[in-house]
Enzyme design. Structure first.
Site, PDB file in Angstrom:
ATOM      1  N   TYR A 175      87.579  -3.171  87.418  1.00 13.23           N
ATOM      2  CA  TYR A 175      86.668  -3.450  88.539  1.00 13.23           C
ATOM      3  C   TYR A 175      86.607  -2.302  89.556  1.00 13.23           C
ATOM      4  O   TYR A 175      85.748  -2.290  90.432  1.00 13.23           O
ATOM      5  CB  TYR A 175      87.062  -4.748  89.269  1.00 13.23           C
ATOM      6  N   HIS A 179      93.382  -7.868  79.623  1.00 13.14           N
ATOM      7  CA  HIS A 179      91.976  -8.202  79.878  1.00 13.14           C
ATOM      8  C   HIS A 179      91.322  -8.774  78.613  1.00 13.14           C
ATOM      9  O   HIS A 179      90.466  -9.662  78.680  1.00 13.14           O
ATOM     10  CB  HIS A 179      91.216  -6.953  80.343  1.00 13.14           C
TER      11      HIS A 179
END
Ligand code: NAD
Length: 304
Positions: A62, A118
């Site tokens: 991010y 992730h």
């Protein structure tokens, strides 16, 4: 067996709308920080904190740790449960440690509360990856371990490693959910966090959900969030709009009837997931889609 099962380090209290983590209560609705970066992220996080969000989701991908650090500087870090995720290509023990060190440095904190993979990477041994994560846990750099974007097969394989797995972060919203995965997590004391709980925003325009919400004096988005909570999961809605942030948190004053829960379940079960879909924008080349072949040793096929 999941080692975290015996300690029950995280529990969800659906009735009170709290997530109890090692004896401390957090509002069950968490806050997703993607795709906010820079000043937008700093201000959004400050606003979220003011409204009462305490479980905060981020990831190396991010690119917002610095921005988050600016907000955390004026907040009490100890009040927040911060979860981050390491990208699929940084899951060797060495890369993982580097990723975490960089994460801590940029966030300007000594520890993060949860550290997730992730998504799986079939090229790296899950024993090595989870072993390295467990060492980070013992070193008190992370408190809990999580896996994201996994199937039941991945979870079975991961549990064989014998490292406590606390969280599973997956796509879940009224346009898609995976009841078998949810059941498996609940049976093994892993708490599910729902990413894209509002179906990336499309849920707010869902007419049947809006009609259902009218009965409770709630919006379609609130119905979606409550449906996730009543399944014992932690929703992670993302928004930088104060009105929406308030709306997403205001779900503790109503209960969806079992008929309404079932109606949403039926629709969601038939829905299509985004992340595992090869056509999903942005993911075609980024990681291994052969999910059922990922971590193949001893892995049972889904049909079994
Ligand atoms: P989301 O379902 O939370 O939807 C976000 C969109 O909905 C935004 O456009 C927002 O403006 C809008 N919105 C928010 N509240 C609203 C409301 N009350 N009414 C109308 N519109 C509203 O999807 P997301 O942001 O993609 O996911 C949430 C979080 O999940 C992310 O911020 C991130 O932290 C996490 N995430 C994780 C993964 C993963 O692979 N693990 C993938 C995607 C997202």
């Amino acid at each position: 067996m999941n080692l975290s099962a015996s300690s029950k380090s995280v529990e969800v209290d659906i009735k009170d709308g709290v997530c109890r983590i090692e004896g401390k209560d957090y509002p069950i609705v968490g806050y997703g920080t993607y795709p906010f970066t820079g000043n937008v992220c700093t201000e959004a996080l400050k606003q979220a904190a003011k409204i009462g969000y305490r479980i905060i989701d981020t990831a190396t991908y991010y690119n917002n740790f610095d921005a988050m650090a600016k907000a955390l500087k004026v907040l009490d870090r100890s009040q927040f449960y911060i979860a981050s995720k390491v990208w699929h290509d940084k899951q060797s023990p060495e890369d993982l440690r580097k990723d975490l060190d960089q994460t801590l440095k940029q966030l300007q904190t000594d520890y993060i509360d949860a550290y997730f993979l992730h998504m799986p990477n079939s090229k790296i041994s899950i024993e090595k990856t989870l072993g390295a994560m467990d060492q980070l846990r013992r070193d008190k750099k992370i408190r809990h371990i999580g896996l994201s974007n996994v199937s039941v097969n991945h979870l079975k394989r991961a549990l064989e490693v014998g490292v406590p797995i606390t969280w599973v972060q997956i796509e879940m919203h009224p346009h898609f959910y995976d009841p078998e995965l949810l059941k498996f997590c609940q049976e093994h004391s892993m708490i599910v966090q729902a990413w894209a709980p509002l179906g990336r925003g499309y849920i707010s325009e869902d007419a049947p959900l809006a009609r259902m919400g009218e009965k409770y004096g709630k919006t379609a988005a609130q119905v979606a969030i409550k449906w996730i909570v009543q399944h014992g999961c932690v929703p992670l809605p993302g928004s930088k709009n104060e009105k929406h942030m308030l709306e997403n948190m205001a779900v503790s004053d109503f209960i969806l009837s079992s008929e309404d829960m079932k109606e949403i379940d039926q629709r969601a079960k038939r829905g299509e997931r985004e992340r595992f879909n090869k056509n999903a924008i942005g993911f075609a080349d980024e990681f291994d889609f052969s999910y059922e072949e990922c971590w193949p040793n001893k892995c049972q096929k889904k049909s079994e």
